[in-house]
Design an enzyme around this catalytic site. Sequence first.
Site, PDB file in Angstrom:
ATOM      1  N   HIS A  99       0.845  -1.203   0.000  1.00  0.00           N
ATOM      2  CA  HIS A  99       0.000   0.000   0.000  1.00  0.00           C
ATOM      3  C   HIS A  99       0.871   1.240   0.000  1.00  0.00           C
ATOM      4  CE1 HIS A  99       0.788  -1.316   4.135  1.00  0.00           C
ATOM      5  NE2 HIS A  99       0.826  -0.036   4.438  1.00  0.00           N
ATOM      6  N   HIS A 101       1.010   5.166   1.235  1.00  0.00           N
ATOM      7  CA  HIS A 101       0.454   6.174   2.136  1.00  0.00           C
ATOM      8  C   HIS A 101       0.464   7.527   1.424  1.00  0.00           C
ATOM      9  CE1 HIS A 101       0.888   3.948   6.082  1.00  0.00           C
ATOM     10  NE2 HIS A 101       1.731   3.243   5.346  1.00  0.00           N
TER      11      HIS A 101
HETATM   12  P1  AMP Z   1       2.273   0.135   7.311  1.00  0.00           P
HETATM   13  O1  AMP Z   1       2.905   0.402   8.633  1.00  0.00           O
HETATM   14  O2  AMP Z   1       2.938   0.863   6.174  1.00  0.00           O
HETATM   15  O3  AMP Z   1       2.078  -1.328   7.035  1.00  0.00           O
HETATM   16  O4  AMP Z   1       0.855   0.825   7.387  1.00  0.00           O
HETATM   17  C1  AMP Z   1      -0.289   0.173   7.799  1.00  0.00           C
HETATM   18  C2  AMP Z   1      -1.311   1.246   8.038  1.00  0.00           C
HETATM   19  O5  AMP Z   1      -2.587   0.642   7.990  1.00  0.00           O
HETATM   20  C3  AMP Z   1      -1.180   1.931   9.391  1.00  0.00           C
HETATM   21  O6  AMP Z   1      -0.993   3.327   9.205  1.00  0.00           O
HETATM   22  C4  AMP Z   1      -2.529   1.620  10.085  1.00  0.00           C
HETATM   23  O7  AMP Z   1      -3.010   2.699  10.829  1.00  0.00           O
HETATM   24  C5  AMP Z   1      -3.415   1.317   8.899  1.00  0.00           C
HETATM   25  N1  AMP Z   1      -4.514   0.389   9.152  1.00  0.00           N
HETATM   26  C6  AMP Z   1      -4.485  -0.811   9.779  1.00  0.00           C
HETATM   27  N2  AMP Z   1      -5.702  -1.385   9.783  1.00  0.00           N
HETATM   28  C7  AMP Z   1      -6.525  -0.524   9.128  1.00  0.00           C
HETATM   29  C8  AMP Z   1      -7.917  -0.535   8.817  1.00  0.00           C
HETATM   30  N3  AMP Z   1      -8.703  -1.557   9.164  1.00  0.00           N
HETATM   31  N4  AMP Z   1      -8.438   0.529   8.154  1.00  0.00           N
HETATM   32  C9  AMP Z   1      -7.650   1.556   7.813  1.00  0.00           C
HETATM   33  N5  AMP Z   1      -6.327   1.633   8.072  1.00  0.00           N
HETATM   34  C10 AMP Z   1      -5.778   0.616   8.731  1.00  0.00           C
END
Ligand code: AMP
Length: 139
Positions: A99, A101
Amino acid sequence: MEGCIFCRIAKGEMPCNKIYEDDDVIAFLDINPINEGHTLVVPKKHFDKFSETDDQELEILIKAVKKIANAIKVAMNADGYNIGVNNERVAGQLVYHVHFHIIPRFDGDALENWKGKNVSSNELKQTCEEIKKVISFSY
Ligand code: AMP
Ligand code: ZN
């Protein structure tokens, strides 16, 4: 991908604050935003991480990221944005479904930008050579 939270969101099995969707991509607000409007852009196909994502998929993704980031900037009245991918745990990856950001930035927001280190020109040259060697046999 069984048990993957972003696959479940992409399939509509889990709720999200969806801001965009097409055949390939879904984008929704991060539940723990770094700034207002912090959004995740996620391919519907599962890839564990950026480094394992198909080139074709990345093309689709980066175009969606640009379109969504520019829309967020206008909608949030932001002054700029950061785009980031955390690739592997050491870089902060928590969810193993690739993903991007998109983090809107506002003049005077409290977020700190990364600070560069001081290094010698020899160190830079050596680093450059080490990387070039790998690129030359990977491509
Ligand atoms: P990463 O650390 O790059 O893997 O980012 C994962 C991101 O996903 C974090 O910023 C979390 O806050 C976000 N996240 C986790 N679960 C969810 C969810 N159910 N809906 C929206 N964001 C989420
Ligand atoms: Zn997944």
